[in-house]
Motif scaffolding. Structure first.
Motif, PDB file in Angstrom:
ATOM      1  N   ARG A 329      -3.865  -5.845  -0.880  1.00  0.00           N
ATOM      2  CA  ARG A 329      -3.889  -4.523  -0.245  1.00  0.00           C
ATOM      3  C   ARG A 329      -3.346  -3.469  -1.203  1.00  0.00           C
ATOM      4  O   ARG A 329      -3.941  -2.388  -1.386  1.00  0.00           O
ATOM      5  CB  ARG A 329      -3.052  -4.571   1.041  1.00  0.00           C
ATOM      6  CG  ARG A 329      -2.770  -3.216   1.693  1.00  0.00           C
ATOM      7  CD  ARG A 329      -4.040  -2.618   2.297  1.00  0.00           C
ATOM      8  NE  ARG A 329      -3.787  -1.303   2.834  1.00  0.00           N
ATOM      9  CZ  ARG A 329      -3.404  -1.048   4.086  1.00  0.00           C
ATOM     10  NH1 ARG A 329      -3.200  -2.048   4.923  1.00  0.00           N
ATOM     11  NH2 ARG A 329      -3.238   0.170   4.506  1.00  0.00           N
ATOM     12  N   LYS A 330      -2.208  -3.763  -1.829  1.00  0.00           N
ATOM     13  CA  LYS A 330      -1.581  -2.829  -2.752  1.00  0.00           C
ATOM     14  C   LYS A 330      -2.509  -2.530  -3.926  1.00  0.00           C
ATOM     15  O   LYS A 330      -2.686  -1.370  -4.324  1.00  0.00           O
ATOM     16  CB  LYS A 330      -0.269  -3.422  -3.259  1.00  0.00           C
ATOM     17  CG  LYS A 330       0.501  -2.531  -4.225  1.00  0.00           C
ATOM     18  CD  LYS A 330       1.726  -3.266  -4.770  1.00  0.00           C
ATOM     19  CE  LYS A 330       2.375  -2.469  -5.891  1.00  0.00           C
ATOM     20  NZ  LYS A 330       3.416  -3.242  -6.584  1.00  0.00           N
ATOM     21  N   SER A 331      -3.133  -3.561  -4.477  1.00  0.00           N
ATOM     22  CA  SER A 331      -4.002  -3.398  -5.641  1.00  0.00           C
ATOM     23  C   SER A 331      -5.246  -2.577  -5.305  1.00  0.00           C
ATOM     24  O   SER A 331      -5.642  -1.696  -6.078  1.00  0.00           O
ATOM     25  CB  SER A 331      -4.412  -4.780  -6.172  1.00  0.00           C
ATOM     26  OG  SER A 331      -5.119  -4.656  -7.381  1.00  0.00           O
ATOM     27  N   ILE A 332      -5.850  -2.851  -4.156  1.00  0.00           N
ATOM     28  CA  ILE A 332      -7.041  -2.103  -3.723  1.00  0.00           C
ATOM     29  C   ILE A 332      -6.692  -0.640  -3.473  1.00  0.00           C
ATOM     30  O   ILE A 332      -7.426   0.275  -3.858  1.00  0.00           O
ATOM     31  CB  ILE A 332      -7.657  -2.741  -2.449  1.00  0.00           C
ATOM     32  CG1 ILE A 332      -8.297  -4.096  -2.772  1.00  0.00           C
ATOM     33  CG2 ILE A 332      -8.676  -1.815  -1.801  1.00  0.00           C
ATOM     34  CD1 ILE A 332      -9.567  -4.033  -3.597  1.00  0.00           C
ATOM     35  N   ASP A 333      -5.545  -0.394  -2.812  1.00  0.00           N
ATOM     36  CA  ASP A 333      -5.115   0.984  -2.522  1.00  0.00           C
ATOM     37  C   ASP A 333      -4.848   1.759  -3.814  1.00  0.00           C
ATOM     38  O   ASP A 333      -5.202   2.933  -3.937  1.00  0.00           O
ATOM     39  CB  ASP A 333      -3.861   0.982  -1.648  1.00  0.00           C
ATOM     40  CG  ASP A 333      -4.163   0.592  -0.205  1.00  0.00           C
ATOM     41  OD1 ASP A 333      -5.356   0.546   0.149  1.00  0.00           O
ATOM     42  OD2 ASP A 333      -3.212   0.330   0.561  1.00  0.00           O
ATOM     43  N   GLU A 334      -4.207   1.093  -4.776  1.00  0.00           N
ATOM     44  CA  GLU A 334      -3.915   1.746  -6.062  1.00  0.00           C
ATOM     45  C   GLU A 334      -5.196   2.101  -6.802  1.00  0.00           C
ATOM     46  O   GLU A 334      -5.312   3.175  -7.395  1.00  0.00           O
ATOM     47  CB  GLU A 334      -3.054   0.815  -6.929  1.00  0.00           C
ATOM     48  CG  GLU A 334      -1.589   0.766  -6.509  1.00  0.00           C
ATOM     49  CD  GLU A 334      -0.785  -0.236  -7.324  1.00  0.00           C
ATOM     50  OE1 GLU A 334      -1.390  -0.941  -8.169  1.00  0.00           O
ATOM     51  OE2 GLU A 334       0.447  -0.318  -7.126  1.00  0.00           O
TER      52      GLU A 334
END
Length: 355
Positions: A329-334
């Motif tokens: 989730r963090k990687s996709i959002d970034e």
């Protein structure tokens, strides 16, 4: 691929124009066009079943007459196709692409109606054979050798129910799942058929697998901490060697794949000696150049993948699964924020130059 179809060759023909009316200079209607329209829920298999002849022909334009000097245009033929379709001509050249629902591609234009310019004789519509080539669109693509645990992982993090068994090439067709988060955010994950050494040269499932990686935003490499061996006839590979070989296969197929954002899931941490193997692997990943001598020269990738996160997991005990979902989730959002920032900068630059 069993019942899964990711390429379909079809014949398309635009409608013939209508006859002109010489006495009064009437003009025949133009022939109908053939359109490919992207629609969710459609598959190439359903197209083949519904249209076994794989022929799509638009209607003929209406003839000109005393009552109607200008003939009506022939009815268009609309073909619903899946999202993620590339349209290729017989030479393999890409002539169109449909990635979002509602996008349209003109596959065959209808012929002109008869008029003074054509001696009132109608023209035939465009005709050709085209290939519909499907590349799955997903946020994250699971990449790994057979039996790395990709199918088990997909079933743990999403609602997908892939077939799971303990033998090579368990997955014989791509599986799509969605990770659902508490705030209703969804991330699509594609479990793609297992790579083997030489996949770039079409060994095993070769390009049938690798082409689907192209449309994923990020890669999640899934590696067995105890290593990998396809059969007793093939060489055993450690987890570190497996990562390098997977990188090499991606690189040989298309260099851009190695530049995608990537995460690494180290699976089967419930096995004995897994902790010791993990410590050794982390040391190797910190300074990969010091350990490249472990592989044959032709198997060493030009560039090693840089992982945003390395997450030890066990699909058997559930260890690390929630952490992995959070990292994804963090990687996709970034990545989304980075794309938005680049878009804003481009718009700002355009405004400044226009002033």
């Amino acid at each position: 691929y069993s019942n899964f179809i990711d390429c379909l060759r079809v014949y398309v023909r635009g409608g013939t124009g209508g006859m002109g009316y010489p006495n009064l200079g009437g003009e025949g209607g133009r022939g109908g066009d053939v359109w490919f329209v992207a629609r969710e829920g459609t598959t190439l298999k359903s197209i083949r079943e519904k249209y076994p002849h794989k022929r799509f022909v638009a209607a003929t334009g209406a003839n000109s007459s005393v009552k109607t000097l200008k003939g009506e245009k022939g009815k268009d033929c609309e073909v619903h196709v899946p999202l993620g379709i590339s349209v290729l001509d017989d030479d393999g050249k890409q002539i169109g692409e449909l990635n979002a629902a509602g996008e349209r591609f003109l596959a065959a234009r209808g012929g002109l109606g008869g008029s003074l310019a054509t001696n009132f004789l109608p023209c035939k519509g465009q005709r050709r054979s085209v290939n519909l080539d499907l590349k799955l669109i997903a946020d994250v693509g699971l990449v790994g050798f057979p039996n790395a645990g990709k199918s088990s992982l997909l079933s743990k993090i999403s609602h997908a129910k892939p077939e799971i068994a303990n033998y090579a090439f368990t997955t014989i067709q791509p599986e799509l799942g969605k990770i659902m988060y508490a705030d209703y955010k969804q991330i699509s994950v594609a479990d793609l058929p297992g790579l083997i050494e030489g996949a770039h040269a079409n060994k095993g499932m070769g390009h049938k697998f690798l082409k689907h990686v192209e449309r994923t935003k990020q890669l999640l490499l899934v590696v067995d901490i105890s290593g990998f061996q396809l059969s007793i006839k093939t060489q055993f590979r450690t987890a570190f060697e497996t990562i390098l070989l997977l990188t090499k296969e991606l690189e040989l197929y298309k260099e851009e794949l190695v530049t995608k954002p990537a995460l690494l899931a180290i699976n089967k941490m419930d096995l004995p000696c897994a902790k010791d193997n993990l410590d050794e692997l982390m040391t190797q990943l910190e300074n990969p150049q010091d350990f490249l001598h472990l592989l044959e020269e032709e198997m060493i990738p030009a560039n090693t993948l840089e992982f945003r996160e390395v997450i030890p997991i066990s699909t058997y005990t559930g260890e690390g699964i929630e952490e992995l979902k959070t990292c994804l989730r963090k990687s996709i959002d970034e990545q989304a924020e980075q794309v938005n920032e680049e878009y804003r900068k481009k718009k700002l630059l355009l405004l400044q130059t226009s002033k």
